[in-house]
Design an enzyme around this catalytic site. Structure first.
Site, short mmCIF file in Angstrom:
data_model
loop_
_atom_site.label_atom_id
_atom_site.label_comp_id
_atom_site.label_asym_id
_atom_site.label_seq_id
_atom_site.Cartn_x
_atom_site.Cartn_y
_atom_site.Cartn_z
CB CYS A 129 -0.94 -0.02 1.20
SG CYS A 129 -2.16 -1.35 1.08
N1 LIG Z 1 -2.42 -6.26 1.50
C1 LIG Z 1 -3.05 -5.24 2.05
O1 LIG Z 1 -2.87 -4.93 3.22
C2 LIG Z 1 -4.07 -4.43 1.25
C3 LIG Z 1 -4.97 -3.62 1.97
C4 LIG Z 1 -5.93 -2.90 1.29
C5 LIG Z 1 -5.96 -2.96 -0.11
N2 LIG Z 1 -5.06 -3.73 -0.79
C6 LIG Z 1 -5.19 -3.77 -2.25
O2 LIG Z 1 -5.88 -4.96 -2.63
C7 LIG Z 1 -5.37 -5.46 -3.86
C8 LIG Z 1 -4.88 -6.89 -3.67
O3 LIG Z 1 -3.80 -6.87 -2.76
P1 LIG Z 1 -3.32 -8.16 -1.98
O4 LIG Z 1 -2.43 -7.69 -0.88
O5 LIG Z 1 -4.47 -9.04 -1.65
O6 LIG Z 1 -2.44 -8.87 -3.11
P2 LIG Z 1 -1.97 -10.38 -3.13
O7 LIG Z 1 -0.82 -10.44 -4.07
O8 LIG Z 1 -1.81 -10.91 -1.74
O9 LIG Z 1 -3.21 -11.15 -3.76
C9 LIG Z 1 -3.64 -10.96 -5.07
C10 LIG Z 1 -3.90 -12.34 -5.66
O10 LIG Z 1 -4.49 -12.18 -6.95
C11 LIG Z 1 -4.00 -13.21 -7.78
N3 LIG Z 1 -4.25 -12.82 -9.16
C12 LIG Z 1 -3.54 -12.00 -9.95
N4 LIG Z 1 -4.14 -11.87 -11.15
C13 LIG Z 1 -5.26 -12.61 -11.10
C14 LIG Z 1 -6.30 -12.87 -12.03
N5 LIG Z 1 -6.32 -12.33 -13.25
N6 LIG Z 1 -7.29 -13.71 -11.65
C15 LIG Z 1 -7.30 -14.27 -10.42
N7 LIG Z 1 -6.33 -14.07 -9.49
C16 LIG Z 1 -5.33 -13.24 -9.84
C17 LIG Z 1 -2.54 -13.34 -7.38
O11 LIG Z 1 -2.01 -14.61 -7.76
C18 LIG Z 1 -2.63 -13.17 -5.86
O12 LIG Z 1 -2.77 -14.40 -5.19
C19 LIG Z 1 -4.29 -4.47 -4.27
O13 LIG Z 1 -4.85 -3.52 -5.13
C20 LIG Z 1 -3.88 -3.82 -2.97
O14 LIG Z 1 -3.35 -2.53 -3.16
C21 LIG Z 1 -4.14 -4.49 -0.13
#
Ligand SMILES: NC(=O)c1ccc[n+]([C@@H]2O[C@H](COP(=O)([O-])OP(=O)(O)OC[C@H]3O[C@@H](n4cnc5c(N)ncnc54)[C@H](O)[C@@H]3O)[C@@H](O)[C@H]2O)c1
Length: 422
Positions: free
Chosen positions: A264
């Site tokens: 983030c």
């Molecule tokens: N991690 C945090 O604390 C947090 C908090 C709030 C918001 N976010 C936002 O949420 C979003 C996801 O972040 P995250 O931390 O969960 O990421 P992450 O990498 O942990 O998870 C994302 C998942 O999506 C999968 N993926 C990628 N492309 C895909 C597709 N086309 N179809 C299906 N699966 C697919 C990846 O393999 C991965 O497992 C980002 O935009 C991030 O900025 C994250």
């Protein structure tokens, strides 16, 4: 269509998507977790969670209901009432990389039906839902967002490792491309969380998330810069922060650290500044300044390690540095964008032997030239200096402070005559 749909697909089973999927199962939905990483799919279906906030037991309970399974087969998305998209949104060469949203949209679009609800959760710049995501869904489905299907944006506020605030009790901002879409997005999340907060449009919801993270980023930069100046002025910045924190209004506590990490803070504010620059031609000075200060904190930490060794008539070259923490923050295994990495790399470049202690992050994610260590009395006895970067709960702090080794504590978690704070 009823406001209480049955079948939910969550696209992306990571730190954000998996908790949403689990909560949806617990709220009574039939949930498919669509995930492109085959290894994660296999682990999830075997009740092994890669996200600390979701225990293996909780995952196993969800599977035992018969209403959760992970899949890498896009055909399994068919027939959903609601789909939530939580895929990564990284930066690539200073530019937002929305390719994951594009790919996810293209693979779910053929399964969008009249009356279905599509919710984007990934963090992104204002306008993404309506200008980028909607056209992909419309092209792949032959349907029109707002007219034939519902579309909205709801930012995720999940804070990995936070024992007090989780998905359920953190208010959830919801939006739609029209009033009917908002009703459906809100109706869905009302079943998952205690409180939803509707805003009038998707751009406002997208900006909300970026505002929250930019606020944090800027304030962390403020105390980081203050910590550097205070050290030079001979003033205890930590004591001043403690004192300021007693003010019951108009002040919010932030503490210095070795830099910012995770998915983030190092990324989201730059989504906003990129958009402001691209659309208005202005530089978002607060974000640029915060990026600059926070990005240089690892260099400052290394300078402090050099100075500490110097106080003991030692050079970095040839010294053994015992580093605590490669995760980007306490009690998480997430090491994305962690400031520990550049610190370790710089110490290695300067000729130090770096031993690294972090029970949360798999050793495979450690920089290859750093040796994994457990922080045993023998490890501490062999160290010339300890650098404490992450304050995981499971660290034996007394062992560190009683080892008689100089310590640079970047979290002000340790106390003792050998401990210096950032
Ligand atoms: N991690 C945090 O604390 C947090 C908090 C709030 C918001 N976010 C936002 O949420 C979003 C996801 O972040 P995250 O931390 O969960 O990421 P992450 O990498 O942990 O998870 C994302 C998942 O999506 C999968 N993926 C990628 N492309 C895909 C597709 N086309 N179809 C299906 N699966 C697919 C990846 O393999 C991965 O497992 C980002 O935009 C991030 O900025 C994250």
């Amino acid at each position: 269509m009823s406001l209480i749909p049955d079948r939910v697909v969550v696209v992306g089973q990571g730190y954000v998507g998996l908790p949403v999927a689990m909560r949806a199962v617990e709220a009574g939905f039939d949930v498919v977790g669509f995930e492109v990483d085959d290894d994660k799919v296999g682990q999830l279906n075997g009740s092994s969670s890669h996200v600390e906030d979701i225990t293996d037991e909780r995952l196993a309970s969800a599977i035992a209901t018969g209403r959760y399974r992970a899949t890498a087969d896009p055909a399994d998305m068919a027939g959903f009432d609601v789909v939530v998209v939580s895929v990564p949104t990284p930066m690539g060469d200073g530019v937002p990389d929305l390719s994951f949203i594009e790919t996810a949209g293209a693979s779910l679009a053929p399964h969008v039906c009249r009356g279905s609800t599509v919710i984007l959760e990934s963090t992104t710049y204002p306008g993404t839902t309506e200008e980028l995501f909607a056209p992909i869904l419309e092209a792949g489905s032959g349907l029109v967002a707002g007219t034939d299907f519902h579309l909205g944006y709801s930012p995720e506020r999940i804070d990995p490792g936070n024992p007090n605030w989780g998905l359920e009790n953190t208010p959830k901002v919801v939006s739609g491309v029209d009033a009917e879409s908002l009703k459906h997005v809100q109706g869905f999340f009302d079943r998952l969380v205690e409180r939803t907060v509707p805003v009038s449009g998707t751009r406002e919801a997208e900006l909300t998330k970026l505002l929250e993270n930019t606020f944090r980023h800027v304030n962390i930069a403020l105390v980081n810069e203050l910590a550097i100046f205070s050290k030079d002025l001979g003033i205890d910045v930590w004591e001043a922060i403690d004192a300021a924190s007693t003010k019951p209004f108009g002040y919010m506590r932030f503490t210095p650290g070795p830099g910012v990490g995770g998915h983030c803070l190092p990324i989201d504010p730059s989504y906003l500044s990129w958009q402001v620059e691209r659309t208005l031609g202005h530089s978002f000075r607060f974000v640029e300044l915060a990026n600059d200060v926070n990005k240089h904190m690892p260099d400052y930490v290394v300078r402090r390690v050099q100075a500490l060794l110097n106080d003991h008539s030692k050079a970095v070259r040839g010294s053994t540095v015992l580093v605590y923490g490669i995760a980007y923050k306490a009690n998480t295994s997430d090491a994305r964008e962690t400031p520990s990495r550049p610190i370790i790399e710089q110490l290695l470049e300067l000729g130090a032997t770096v031993q690294l202690v972090d029970a949360h992050v798999p050793v495979g994610q450690f920089p290859p030239a750093a040796t994994p260590a457990l922080g045993t009395p023998a490890d501490l006895a062999a160290a010339d200096v300890v650098v404490y970067l992450v304050d995981h709960d499971d660290v034996d702090r007394d062992a560190i402070t009683s080892a008689g080794v100089p310590v640079l504590d970047c979290r002000r978690a340790l106390k003792g005559p050998d401990v210096q704070y950032l």
